[in-house]
Design an enzyme around this catalytic site. Structure first.
Site, PDB file in Angstrom:
ATOM      1  N   SER A  74       0.840  -1.209   0.000  1.00 34.73           N
ATOM      2  CA  SER A  74       0.000   0.000   0.000  1.00 34.73           C
ATOM      3  C   SER A  74       0.872   1.255   0.000  1.00 34.73           C
ATOM      4  CB  SER A  74      -0.913   0.022   1.229  1.00 34.73           C
ATOM      5  OG  SER A  74      -1.773  -1.093   1.213  1.00 34.73           O
ATOM      6  N   HIS A 204       4.542 -10.134   2.266  1.00 35.54           N
ATOM      7  CA  HIS A 204       3.628 -11.138   2.841  1.00 35.54           C
ATOM      8  C   HIS A 204       2.769 -11.840   1.801  1.00 35.54           C
ATOM      9  CE1 HIS A 204      -0.414  -8.992   3.220  1.00 35.54           C
ATOM     10  NE2 HIS A 204       0.364  -7.982   2.891  1.00 35.54           N
ATOM     11  N   CYS A 327     -10.042  -6.311   1.738  1.00 40.29           N
ATOM     12  CA  CYS A 327     -10.410  -4.964   2.166  1.00 40.29           C
ATOM     13  C   CYS A 327     -11.897  -4.703   2.023  1.00 40.29           C
ATOM     14  CB  CYS A 327      -9.648  -3.937   1.355  1.00 40.29           C
ATOM     15  SG  CYS A 327      -7.983  -4.457   1.007  1.00 40.29           S
TER      16      CYS A 327
HETATM   17  C1  LIG Z   1      -2.120  -7.051  -0.855  1.00 35.96           C
HETATM   18  C2  LIG Z   1      -2.096  -6.096  -1.981  1.00 35.96           C
HETATM   19  C3  LIG Z   1      -1.715  -4.754  -1.788  1.00 35.96           C
HETATM   20  C4  LIG Z   1      -1.412  -4.193  -0.420  1.00 35.96           C
HETATM   21  O1  LIG Z   1      -0.204  -4.666   0.088  1.00 35.96           O
HETATM   22  P1  LIG Z   1       0.070  -4.495   1.673  1.00 35.96           P
HETATM   23  O2  LIG Z   1       1.475  -4.955   1.833  1.00 35.96           O
HETATM   24  O3  LIG Z   1      -0.907  -5.383   2.354  1.00 35.96           O
HETATM   25  O4  LIG Z   1      -0.106  -3.061   1.985  1.00 35.96           O
HETATM   26  C5  LIG Z   1      -1.668  -3.914  -2.874  1.00 35.96           C
HETATM   27  N1  LIG Z   1      -1.966  -4.378  -4.107  1.00 35.96           N
HETATM   28  C6  LIG Z   1      -2.325  -5.644  -4.336  1.00 35.96           C
HETATM   29  C7  LIG Z   1      -2.623  -6.080  -5.718  1.00 35.96           C
HETATM   30  C8  LIG Z   1      -2.412  -6.538  -3.283  1.00 35.96           C
HETATM   31  O5  LIG Z   1      -2.781  -7.793  -3.515  1.00 35.96           O
END
Ligand SMILES: *Cc1c(COP(=O)(O)O)cnc(C)c1O
Length: 398
Positions: A74, A204, A327
């Site tokens: 993010s 992650h 989300c």
């Molecule tokens: C999970 C995800 C994010 C956000 O990543 P975080 O490390 O959880 O902030 C952004 N874009 C996509 C496509 C994701 O799958």
């Protein structure tokens, strides 16, 4: 989680691998120095930071100096888009091209920029969830500051024509960012060959730790810091580095890239079984192109039911899945991704996302193929919508 839990929500987050956990440990207990400190403990930490940066860069065919560590996907998305917008504005450019099915880290940043006076063109993703490079080309303007298109969609798994878009943008000298959070460690990526200017990744999603990620920025493309403070990350991201998380991310990425071909083959075979099995449920559909997809994500809709009910009943049977993005779950609105495919609200409500990792097994697939048809039938039997469909009072949409 008990022994029998079937975890198939890997697009939301993955379990850390042993290699990643092991890589983290020394930096939690022994090498706890601050990489900015001049003493030996700090310098050992700094070496580990440099080593992780070089290894992560190599896996993308980038240079170490082009990798900036962040708190995750993010933050990387926010920083990339905010930087390109601010730097475009300096040259009078106020137009951005993106798609309607980006992650909210991208979409919400774009919405905010629209309120600040930018104009955003959201490209059609079509029924198969893949954008057409020709339509990107047609959307480009003299005042386009940025094109941001995700590498692979997190809800339906479709892969976008990134190299084609990169080529178009480079020819026009327009900054091209891709949110590759679902793709890194899962499919081959070469930022040079694909003409990518900025790329977001998150540990992650490939068996690293939560709360750590990176932004790749091609040398010469300007970026601004979102966080004011010290001079870490060459002044582009203040704050003491999450060295344990970064070391684990490098280990997880090495492991994911070394195992990529074998993992993809295994996951694809499991997904094919899931798709073929679940499609036997009457009035169901696979969302997203059958071929242009990640090897590990299956997204289906079942008419006449609510995805939330399906998830809760699957959870009772020990199956952890999702209705779409982590989300939006918890809200009753259907997924913006499924709506972007042109699915009617009623159909989009009945969605199920199964996202695998190489840790999943044939017996996990057996359990899903046993449970889902039963749960769908159970929910349909008590659904007034389904009753109306069966009586012919409403027309089937799928
Ligand atoms: C999970 C995800 C994010 C956000 O990543 P975080 O490390 O959880 O902030 C952004 N874009 C996509 C496509 C994701 O799958």
């Amino acid at each position: 989680m008990n022994e029998k839990t079937v975890y198939v929500d890997n697009a939301a987050t993955t379990a850390m691998s042993d290699a990643a956990v092991n890589a983290m440990m020394p930096y939690l207990k022994e090498v706890y120095g601050n990489p900015s400190s001049l003493h030996t403990s700090g310098q050992v930490a700094k070496e580990a930071l440099d080593d992780a940066r070089a290894r992560i860069a190599a896996r993308l065919n980038a240079e170490p100096g082009e990798i900036f560590f962040t708190s995750g996907g993010s933050e990387a998305d926010n920083q990339a888009i905010r930087s390109a917008a601010a730097n475009g504005l300096k040259r009078g450019k106020k137009h951005i091209v993106s798609t309607a099915f980006e992650h909210h880290a991208v979409l919400h940043t774009l919405k905010k920029l629209e309120r600040e006076g930018f104009e955003v063109t959201y490209l059609d993703v079509h029924e198969n969830g893949v954008i057409a490079p020709e339509e990107v080309k047609n959307a480009l303007r003299d005042d386009t500051a940025l094109v941001t298109v995700m590498f692979a969609n997190n809800e339906i798994g479709t892969i976008q024509p990134i190299a084609e878009i990169g080529k178009l943008c480079r020819e026009r000298k327009i900054v091209f960012h891709t949110d590759a959070v679902q793709a890194v460690g899962h499919v081959p990526i070469d930022v040079k060959a694909m003409n990518i200017d900025m790329l977001s990744l998150s540990a992650h999603k490939f068996h690293g730790a939560k709360g750590v990620g990176a932004l790749y920025v091609r040398r010469g493309v300007p970026i601004n810091t979102l966080i004011e403070g010290g001079a870490q990350e060459r002044g582009r991201r203040a704050g003491t580095e999450n060295l344990a998380g970064i070391a684990a991310m490098a280990a997880a990425l090495d492991e994911a890239c070394d195992g990529m071909a074998a993992n993809a083959k295994k996951e694809r075979a499991l997904c094919d079984r899931l798709i073929d099995g679940l499609k036997k449920i009457p009035h169901s559909r696979l969302n997203g192109d059958r071929e242009k997809r990640l090897p590990n994500i299956v997204n289906m809709c079942f008419e006449g039911i609510e995805g939330e009910g399906l998830l809760l009943l699957l959870d009772d049977k020990g199956i952890c899945a999702s209705s779409g993005s982590a989300c939006t779950s918890g809200s009753l609105d259907p997924s913006h991704v499924l709506l972007a495919l042109g699915l009617p609200h009623e159909v989009a409500h009945g969605s199920l996302r199964i996202s695998l990792s190489e840790y999943n097994t044939e017996s996990d697939v057996d359990a899903i193929l046993d449970a889902v048809p039963k749960v769908v039938e159970y929910l349909r039997n008590m659904s007034p919508v389904w009753e109306a469909l069966e009586k012919g009072e409403k027309k089937h949409l799928i």
